[in-house]
Enzyme design. Structure first.
Site, PDB file in Angstrom:
ATOM      1  N   GLU A 113       0.840  -1.194   0.000  1.00 44.81           N
ATOM      2  CA  GLU A 113       0.000   0.000   0.000  1.00 44.81           C
ATOM      3  C   GLU A 113       0.877   1.245   0.000  1.00 44.81           C
ATOM      4  O   GLU A 113       2.095   1.161   0.189  1.00 44.81           O
ATOM      5  CB  GLU A 113      -0.949  -0.007   1.208  1.00 44.81           C
ATOM      6  CG  GLU A 113      -1.968  -1.134   1.131  1.00 44.81           C
ATOM      7  CD  GLU A 113      -2.903  -1.191   2.335  1.00 44.81           C
ATOM      8  OE1 GLU A 113      -3.901  -1.918   2.239  1.00 44.81           O
ATOM      9  OE2 GLU A 113      -2.641  -0.521   3.346  1.00 44.81           O
ATOM     10  N   HIS A 237      -9.040   9.869   3.841  1.00 48.13           N
ATOM     11  CA  HIS A 237      -8.711   8.811   2.886  1.00 48.13           C
ATOM     12  C   HIS A 237      -8.931   9.384   1.496  1.00 48.13           C
ATOM     13  O   HIS A 237      -9.967   9.999   1.224  1.00 48.13           O
ATOM     14  CB  HIS A 237      -9.594   7.575   3.108  1.00 48.13           C
ATOM     15  CG  HIS A 237      -9.043   6.358   2.421  1.00 48.13           C
ATOM     16  ND1 HIS A 237      -9.085   6.206   1.049  1.00 48.13           N
ATOM     17  CD2 HIS A 237      -8.431   5.253   2.898  1.00 48.13           C
ATOM     18  CE1 HIS A 237      -8.514   5.061   0.729  1.00 48.13           C
ATOM     19  NE2 HIS A 237      -8.111   4.466   1.827  1.00 48.13           N
ATOM     20  N   ARG A 289      -1.042   8.933   2.060  1.00 52.32           N
ATOM     21  CA  ARG A 289      -2.437   9.362   1.905  1.00 52.32           C
ATOM     22  C   ARG A 289      -2.620  10.875   1.924  1.00 52.32           C
ATOM     23  O   ARG A 289      -3.453  11.407   1.199  1.00 52.32           O
ATOM     24  CB  ARG A 289      -3.289   8.739   3.022  1.00 52.32           C
ATOM     25  CG  ARG A 289      -3.490   7.264   2.817  1.00 52.32           C
ATOM     26  CD  ARG A 289      -4.249   6.663   3.967  1.00 52.32           C
ATOM     27  NE  ARG A 289      -4.484   5.254   3.720  1.00 52.32           N
ATOM     28  CZ  ARG A 289      -5.046   4.435   4.574  1.00 52.32           C
ATOM     29  NH1 ARG A 289      -5.433   4.886   5.760  1.00 52.32           N
ATOM     30  NH2 ARG A 289      -5.246   3.163   4.286  1.00 52.32           N
ATOM     31  N   HIS A 350     -11.118   9.739   7.409  1.00 50.29           N
ATOM     32  CA  HIS A 350     -10.908   8.297   7.555  1.00 50.29           C
ATOM     33  C   HIS A 350     -10.370   7.885   8.922  1.00 50.29           C
ATOM     34  O   HIS A 350     -10.753   6.851   9.445  1.00 50.29           O
ATOM     35  CB  HIS A 350      -9.942   7.840   6.465  1.00 50.29           C
ATOM     36  CG  HIS A 350      -9.745   6.355   6.402  1.00 50.29           C
ATOM     37  ND1 HIS A 350     -10.800   5.473   6.268  1.00 50.29           N
ATOM     38  CD2 HIS A 350      -8.615   5.601   6.453  1.00 50.29           C
ATOM     39  CE1 HIS A 350     -10.331   4.231   6.227  1.00 50.29           C
ATOM     40  NE2 HIS A 350      -9.017   4.285   6.351  1.00 50.29           N
ATOM     41  N   ARG A 385      -0.837   8.793   9.520  1.00 52.07           N
ATOM     42  CA  ARG A 385      -0.772   7.343   9.707  1.00 52.07           C
ATOM     43  C   ARG A 385      -0.360   6.648   8.418  1.00 52.07           C
ATOM     44  O   ARG A 385      -0.926   6.890   7.362  1.00 52.07           O
ATOM     45  CB  ARG A 385      -2.138   6.818  10.144  1.00 52.07           C
ATOM     46  CG  ARG A 385      -2.230   5.309  10.227  1.00 52.07           C
ATOM     47  CD  ARG A 385      -3.587   4.880  10.700  1.00 52.07           C
ATOM     48  NE  ARG A 385      -4.606   5.076   9.683  1.00 52.07           N
ATOM     49  CZ  ARG A 385      -5.080   4.113   8.897  1.00 52.07           C
ATOM     50  NH1 ARG A 385      -4.594   2.881   8.997  1.00 52.07           N
ATOM     51  NH2 ARG A 385      -6.012   4.360   8.019  1.00 52.07           N
TER      52      ARG A 385
END
Length: 533
Positions: A113, A237, A289, A350, A385
Site C-alpha cells: 500500500e 482517505h 495518503r 478516515h 498514519r
C-alpha cells in the site's frame, strides 16, 4: 454491576483486550450498537507486519517515520513494529482466515500500500476487518468470563473524587452506561476501565467511518482530566466511492497498490483521462495518503470537479474478483463495472491520528483508565498514519494493556453513586439536536478540512463555543438520549481539533495551513491540557 475490567468499544482493540484477559478476569464489553458496528469491521486493506525475510523491522519503522512527517514517537514505533509478528501469529491462532499464497514464505499473500517500501500487508481479500471481527466476536460471545452489553452507551467515567471530594490522586472506578432501548442508566464498577471506542470521523460531513465514530472515548477521557494530543491530524482517505446511493464506501488503498491509477474524469474536458499524481509527487499513486488526498482536493477545486477517477480496468476480471471481491461486487450493484470503467472517488475523513495520551501499555493520565486503538495516542502515527498500521496498533497495544492490567493488584470496590435524574425532564424539542449535529458537521467540513486557514479555524472556534453552550444547557435540563450524548462528545472533539490546529503554526503531514505553508525545523506534538473542573 461489578467487573474486574470494563471495556468500552467492541472493535479489534476492545476485543483483543477482552480475549487476552478472559482467562484470568471477569470482563464486560460495552458496545453502543452491536459488536460488529464499529470501524474495524469496515477495514478493507489489511494489517502491516514484517512477515517476509526480504522485509525488516528497520524498513517498516523507516516507512512509518517518513509518513509521520517527523512526529512519530520512535520508541513507540519500534515497539509496535517489533511486536507485529506475534500479533499476526495470535490472530492466525484465533482462526482469522487470511488470504493464502502457496508461493509466499509464510504461506499468506502480502500486498503493498501507499508509503510502504515492501509488500507487508497481510489481508483477507479486501474485507480484512470483517474477517478479523467475525472471528474474534465468535470467540468473545462463547467465553464464559466475557459479558457483552450491546446497545449500551457509555456516558461518563466515575472517579474516586466523586465519592471522596478533594482526594489527591483520583483513580477511575468505572462508568455510567445507558441501556439505549430502555433509557435506564446502569452504574458499572470496574477495577480497570479500557476505552476502545475508535475515532471521531462523524464530526465531519463526509467520512468513511461508521455512524458509531463520534469520539466518545476521547471526549470521556478529556472530561475526566486526561491529556489529549495531535488532534489536528485528521486523515482524509483519498478514495471514497462517489455515488448518491453509496454511503461511506471506502475504495481500499490496495487498489492503488495493485496498479490503480488516478485520472481526471470526463467532466475535465480536454484533460479527461489524464493521470495527475506524477505532477504532485514522484511516487505517484503510491505516495502517502495526505499527499494523495491534497492532490485530489487540488484538482477538484482547480477544475470545479465533484470527483476524480480511479482506474484499475487494465487488470483482468479474475484478478479483480480474487483481490477485490467486495469492491467489485458493490460497484457492480451500483452500475459500475470496474473491469471496464473507472471508479469515481472523493477524499473523506478516515482516521483520527491523535487521541488520549497513553504509554505503550495504553495507560492514560488517570490511574485505572486505559485507551487503546484509535482512541489512544501512542505516538505511532505522528502527523500522518501509514496505511494498515492502525489494526496492528490495536492488537499490539491491546495485548500490552491486558498484560499490564493482569499485573495490577485487586482494588477495593467502593459503593458507587447511582445516576441522578431528579432534576431533569423529557426534552420538549429534540429537533434542536438534529439541527446542531448538522451545523457542526458542515462547518467542520468547510472550515477545518484538508486545507485550512487561520480565519476559517477562528470562525469554527466561535461557532463551537456557541454550540457547546447550547448543548450543555440542553444536557443539564433534559433526559439523555443517544443522539444528545453523541452530539455532546462531538462538540468536545471538534473543539480539540480546532484548538490543536490553531496552535500549530506550520504545515506538517495531514495539517496544511495556507497561512503557515512552511514546515518548522523542529517537530513537536500538540498536547492539550484538560480544563480544571
Amino acid at each position: 454491576m461489578k467487573f474486574d475490567v470494563a471495556i468500552v468499544g467492541s472493535g479489534l482493540a476492545g476485543l483483543s483486550v477482552a480475549l487476552h484477559l478472559a482467562e484470568t478476569r471477569k470482563v464486560v464489553v460495552i458496545s453502543k450498537r452491536t459488536l460488529l458496528d464499529g470501524a474495524s469491521n469496515w477495514a478493507q486493506g489489511g494489517i502491516a507486519a514484517v512477515l517476509d525475510s526480504a522485509d525488516s523491522h528497520e524498513q517498516h519503522i523507516a516507512d512509518t517515520l517518513v509518513a509521520g512527517a517527523g512526529l512519530c514517537d520512535e520508541s513507540a514505533t519500534r515497539f509496535i513494529v517489533e511486536n507485529s509478528r506475534p500479533a499476526i501469529d495470535w490472530l492466525i491462532s484465533q482462526g482469522v482466515p487470511f488470504t493464502r499464497d502457496a508461493t509466499a514464505e509464510l504461506g499468506y499473500h502480502l500486498t503493498r500500500e501507499g508509503g510502504h517500501s515492501q509488500r507487508r500487508i497481510i489481508h483477507a481479500a479486501d474485507a480484512t476487518g470483517h474477517a478479523v471481527q467475525v472471528t474474534l466476536e465468535q470467540k468473545a460471545r462463547a467465553h464464559p468470563n466475557i459479558t457483552i452489553l450491546e446497545h449500551h452507551f457509555a456516558i461518563d467515567l466515575i472517579k474516586s473524587d466523586k465519592i471522596e471530594p478533594g482526594v489527591r490522586n483520583p483513580r477511575c472506578l468505572g462508568l455510567y452506561v445507558q441501556d439505549v432501548n430502555s433509557g435506564h442508566v446502569l452504574t458499572v464498577s470496574a477495577d480497570n476501565t479500557v476505552l476502545a471506542t475508535g475515532g471521531a470521523g462523524k464530526v465531519y460531513l463526509y467520512t468513511t467511518n461508521p455512524d458509531t465514530a463520534t469520539g466518545d472515548g476521547i471526549a470521556m477521557a478529556w472530561r475526566a482530566g486526561c491529556r489529549v494530543a495531535n488532534m489536528e491530524f485528521i486523515q482524509f482517505h483519498p478514495t471514497c466511492l462517489y455515488h448518491p446511493f453509496a454511503k461511506s464506501f471506502l475504495i481500499s488503498e490496495a487498489v492503488r497498490g495493485e496498479g490503480g491509477l488516478l485520472k481526471l474524469p470526463a467532466e475535465a474536458g480536454p484533460a479527461a483521462g489524464r493521470r495527475f499524481m506524477p505532477a504532485h509527487d514522484p511516487r505517484g499513486e503510491l505516495a502517502p495518503r495526505d499527499v494523495v488526498a491534497r492532490a485530489i482536493d487540488f484538482e477538484m477545486k482547480k477544475r470545479g470537479l465533484d470527483y476524480v477517477d480511479l482506474d484499475i480496468s487494465h487488470q483482468p476480471v479474475a484478478f479483480l474478483e480474487e483481490h477485490f471481491p467486495t469492491i467489485y461486487a458493490r460497484c457492480l450493484e451500483l452500475g459500475i463495472d470496474i473491469s471496464k470503467q473507472p471508479i469515481p472517488v472523493v477524499p473523506a475523513v478516515h482516521f483520527t491520528c491523535g487521541g488520549v495520551v497513553t504509554d505503550l501499555a495504553g495507560r492514560t493520565d488517570l490511574p485505572g483508565l486505559y485507551a487503546v486503538g484509535e482512541t489512544g495516542y501512542t505516538g505511532l502515527h505522528g502527523a500522518n498514519r501509514l496505511a494498515s498500521n492502525s489494526l496492528l496498533e490495536c492488537v499490539v497495544v491491546g495485548r500490552a494493556a491486558a498484560q499490564d492490567i493482569e499485573r495490577q493488584p485487586a482494588q477495593p470496590a467502593p459503593e458507587l453513586p447511582a445516576w441522578d435524574e431528579s432534576r431533569v425532564t423529557d426534552a420538549d424539542e429534540e429537533v434542536v439536536i438534529a439541527h446542531n449535529w448538522d451545523e457542526l458537521r458542515r462547518f467542520m467540513w468547510n472550515y477545518v478540512g484538508i486545507v485550512r486557514t487561520t480565519k476559517r479555524l477562528e470562525r469554527a472556534q466561535h461557532r463551537i463555543r456557541l454550540l457547546r453552550e447550547e448543548i450543555y444547557e440542553y444536557y443539564s435540563h433534559f433526559r439523555i438520549t443517544r443522539d444528545l450524548l453523541e452530539l455532546r462528545n462531538l462538540v468536545d472533539v471538534a473543539s480539540m481539533i480546532v484548538d490543536s490546529a490553531l496552535s500549530r503554526r506550520e504545515s506538517r503531514g495531514l495539517h496544511f495551513s495556507q497561512d503557515f505553508p512552511e514546515t518548522l525545523p523542529k517537530a513537536l506534538p500538540t498536547v492539550l491540557e484538560p480544563p480544571r473542573r
